[in-house]
Design a protein around this motif. Structure first.
Motif, PDB file in Angstrom:
ATOM      1  N   GLY A  70       0.778  -1.238   0.000  1.00  0.00           N
ATOM      2  CA  GLY A  70       0.000   0.000   0.000  1.00  0.00           C
ATOM      3  C   GLY A  70       0.801   1.275   0.000  1.00  0.00           C
ATOM      4  N   GLN A  71       2.139   1.154  -0.036  1.00  0.00           N
ATOM      5  CA  GLN A  71       2.941   2.371   0.010  1.00  0.00           C
ATOM      6  C   GLN A  71       2.651   3.260  -1.199  1.00  0.00           C
ATOM      7  OE1 GLN A  71       3.913  -0.761  -0.465  1.00  0.00           O
ATOM      8  NE2 GLN A  71       6.056  -0.914  -1.067  1.00  0.00           N
ATOM      9  N   GLY A  72       2.543   4.557  -0.941  1.00  0.00           N
ATOM     10  CA  GLY A  72       2.257   5.505  -2.010  1.00  0.00           C
ATOM     11  C   GLY A  72       0.798   5.601  -2.395  1.00  0.00           C
ATOM     12  N   ARG A  73      -0.069   4.846  -1.740  1.00  0.00           N
ATOM     13  CA  ARG A  73      -1.495   4.865  -2.041  1.00  0.00           C
ATOM     14  C   ARG A  73      -2.274   5.514  -0.903  1.00  0.00           C
ATOM     15  NH1 ARG A  73      -1.983   3.891  -7.464  1.00  0.00           N
ATOM     16  NH2 ARG A  73      -0.849   2.011  -8.046  1.00  0.00           N
ATOM     17  N   THR A  74      -3.440   6.042  -1.241  1.00  0.00           N
ATOM     18  CA  THR A  74      -4.337   6.609  -0.241  1.00  0.00           C
ATOM     19  C   THR A  74      -5.668   5.879  -0.297  1.00  0.00           C
ATOM     20  OG1 THR A  74      -3.331   8.804  -0.377  1.00  0.00           O
ATOM     21  CG2 THR A  74      -5.549   8.676   0.546  1.00  0.00           C
ATOM     22  N   ILE A  75      -6.125   5.431   0.863  1.00  0.00           N
ATOM     23  CA  ILE A  75      -7.450   4.825   0.992  1.00  0.00           C
ATOM     24  C   ILE A  75      -8.367   5.854   1.640  1.00  0.00           C
ATOM     25  CG2 ILE A  75      -8.820   3.005   2.078  1.00  0.00           C
ATOM     26  CD1 ILE A  75      -6.298   1.268   2.071  1.00  0.00           C
ATOM     27  N   ILE A  76      -9.446   6.185   0.960  1.00  0.00           N
ATOM     28  CA  ILE A  76     -10.447   7.095   1.513  1.00  0.00           C
ATOM     29  C   ILE A  76     -11.601   6.265   2.061  1.00  0.00           C
ATOM     30  CG2 ILE A  76     -12.125   8.889   1.000  1.00  0.00           C
ATOM     31  CD1 ILE A  76     -10.246   9.889  -1.163  1.00  0.00           C
ATOM     32  N   LEU A  77     -11.952   6.513   3.297  1.00  0.00           N
ATOM     33  CA  LEU A  77     -13.107   5.866   3.917  1.00  0.00           C
ATOM     34  C   LEU A  77     -14.192   6.922   4.055  1.00  0.00           C
ATOM     35  CD1 LEU A  77     -11.162   3.946   6.718  1.00  0.00           C
ATOM     36  CD2 LEU A  77     -11.897   3.062   4.488  1.00  0.00           C
ATOM     37  N   LEU A  78     -15.268   6.748   3.291  1.00  0.00           N
ATOM     38  CA  LEU A  78     -16.385   7.688   3.345  1.00  0.00           C
ATOM     39  C   LEU A  78     -17.448   7.092   4.254  1.00  0.00           C
ATOM     40  CD1 LEU A  78     -17.925  10.191   2.481  1.00  0.00           C
ATOM     41  CD2 LEU A  78     -18.610   8.985   0.381  1.00  0.00           C
ATOM     42  N   ASP A  79     -17.660   7.739   5.399  1.00  0.00           N
ATOM     43  CA  ASP A  79     -18.584   7.204   6.401  1.00  0.00           C
ATOM     44  C   ASP A  79     -19.564   8.273   6.856  1.00  0.00           C
ATOM     45  OD1 ASP A  79     -17.984   4.411   6.965  1.00  0.00           O
ATOM     46  OD2 ASP A  79     -16.030   5.109   7.627  1.00  0.00           O
ATOM     47  N   ALA A  80     -20.709   7.797   7.320  1.00  0.00           N
ATOM     48  CA  ALA A  80     -21.685   8.705   7.906  1.00  0.00           C
ATOM     49  C   ALA A  80     -21.244   9.088   9.310  1.00  0.00           C
ATOM     50  CB  ALA A  80     -23.058   8.032   7.953  1.00  0.00           C
ATOM     51  N   TYR A  81     -21.679  10.256   9.723  1.00  0.00           N
ATOM     52  CA  TYR A  81     -21.352  10.756  11.053  1.00  0.00           C
ATOM     53  C   TYR A  81     -19.835  10.774  11.257  1.00  0.00           C
ATOM     54  CZ  TYR A  81     -26.332   9.946  11.712  1.00  0.00           C
ATOM     55  OH  TYR A  81     -27.687   9.961  11.576  1.00  0.00           O
ATOM     56  N   GLY A  82     -19.369  10.359  12.417  1.00  0.00           N
ATOM     57  CA  GLY A  82     -17.944  10.369  12.673  1.00  0.00           C
ATOM     58  C   GLY A  82     -17.640   9.654  13.970  1.00  0.00           C
ATOM     59  N   SER A  83     -16.371   9.618  14.314  1.00  0.00           N
ATOM     60  CA  SER A  83     -15.932   9.001  15.561  1.00  0.00           C
ATOM     61  C   SER A  83     -14.831   9.867  16.160  1.00  0.00           C
ATOM     62  CB  SER A  83     -15.414   7.584  15.327  1.00  0.00           C
ATOM     63  OG  SER A  83     -14.787   7.079  16.490  1.00  0.00           O
ATOM     64  N   ASP A  84     -15.037  10.333  17.388  1.00  0.00           N
ATOM     65  CA  ASP A  84     -14.029  11.184  18.008  1.00  0.00           C
ATOM     66  C   ASP A  84     -12.878  10.388  18.594  1.00  0.00           C
ATOM     67  OD1 ASP A  84     -15.550  10.060  19.990  1.00  0.00           O
ATOM     68  OD2 ASP A  84     -15.890  11.914  21.115  1.00  0.00           O
ATOM     69  N   THR A  85     -12.927   9.049  18.495  1.00  0.00           N
ATOM     70  CA  THR A  85     -11.827   8.220  19.000  1.00  0.00           C
ATOM     71  C   THR A  85     -11.133   7.444  17.880  1.00  0.00           C
ATOM     72  OG1 THR A  85     -13.272   6.308  19.438  1.00  0.00           O
ATOM     73  CG2 THR A  85     -13.018   7.937  21.214  1.00  0.00           C
ATOM     74  N   ALA A  86     -11.444   7.742  16.629  1.00  0.00           N
ATOM     75  CA  ALA A  86     -10.918   6.949  15.511  1.00  0.00           C
ATOM     76  C   ALA A  86      -9.392   6.924  15.489  1.00  0.00           C
ATOM     77  CB  ALA A  86     -11.453   7.490  14.185  1.00  0.00           C
TER      78      ALA A  86
END
Length: 257
Positions: A70-86
């Motif tokens: 995975g070096q040099g790559r970006t994974i985008i996680l599109l999620d509802a709401y959020g998490s303040d402890t992620a």
């Protein structure tokens, strides 16, 4: 919207690091020690998987040996709401299972005044930690927006537009949700399809959850015809799901084990 489902076996997340139980059919699983290598934890009939178990089961070591981590790559996680402890949860997960490796780049991008939601915090924790567990060196960007318990289509469209306008070829986008296609208007579907097509042309790869219940909304909404789930039904999106891993154990449906 696709919800997190706890099954009779589980993948180890920092979210689930305590004793296993099945009260009220809510099976949770937690490693008794943070450095446990075994997939089966005693005193429970649940099987839990560590990152090493998943690497072994899917023979990912051969990819890592070739430098494909995975070096040099970006994974985008599109999620509802959020998490303040992620971020804190990811650090704990990383230190527990990959202390010898460098921490990946992690960013949280809040597109609006998203509210935190306990159910989605669990989903986000799994998304973030297991993206890292598989693509060990990829950057992880968590995009949070107020999609709501049912998809807020305007927020969804804005989020996809943001991704297309701010990321380049080689980016991977994971959308861990879905809604029946008939929920969207024709105008909204056309907008989203045009955006997914544009992103695909730019070299961005989109993935979405295949869902848990077949024709989404058919029984619950009493609609006249079955409906596929969107965005996983888009020809520009790769549908992910429908898997069940038995590694190191075999389920006997005729017993309680």
């Amino acid at each position: 919207m696709t919800k997190l489902i706890r099954l009779g076996y589980c993948i180890v997340s920092i979210l689930f690091l305590s004793a296993c139980n099945e009260e009220n059919n809510q099976a949770t699983c937690i490693a008794p020690t943070l450095d446990a290598d075994s997939s089966f934890f005693q005193d429970t009939n649940l099987y839990c998987y560590s990152p090493k178990d998943i690497h072994d089961a899917y023979q990912l070591h051969s990819l890592y040996d070739m430098g494909l981590s995975g070096q040099g790559r970006t994974i985008i996680l599109l999620d509802a709401y959020g998490s303040d402890t992620a971020e804190a949860d990811l650090i704990t997960f990383h230190e527990a299972f990959f202390p010898e490796r460098a921490m990946p780049e992690f960013k949280q991008i809040i597109l609006d005044d998203s509210v935190y939601d306990d159910d989605w915090a669990a989903e986000i924790a799994l998304d973030v930690q297991w993206a890292h567990a598989i693509a060990l060196d990829a950057a992880i960007h968590l995009i949070m927006t107020d999609l709501g318990s049912d998809i807020n289509t305007s927020k969804f469209i804005e989020a996809v537009e943001y991704i297309i306008n701010n990321y380049e070829s080689g980016t991977l986008v994971s959308m861990s949700f879905g809604e029946r296609e008939t929920y969207f208007s024709d105008t909204e579907l056309n907008q989203l399809e045009a955006l997914f097509a544009q992103g695909t042309e730019q070299g961005i790869t989109f993935f979405a959850a295949s869902g848990d219940a077949g024709s989404q909304g058919y029984a619950l909404e009493s609609i006249s015809t079955p409906s596929v789930i969107y965005p996983t039904a888009s020809p520009y999106v790769t549908s992910v799901g429908g898997t069940f891993l038995q590694y190191g154990f075999r389920w006997n449906p005729l017993s309680n084990n």
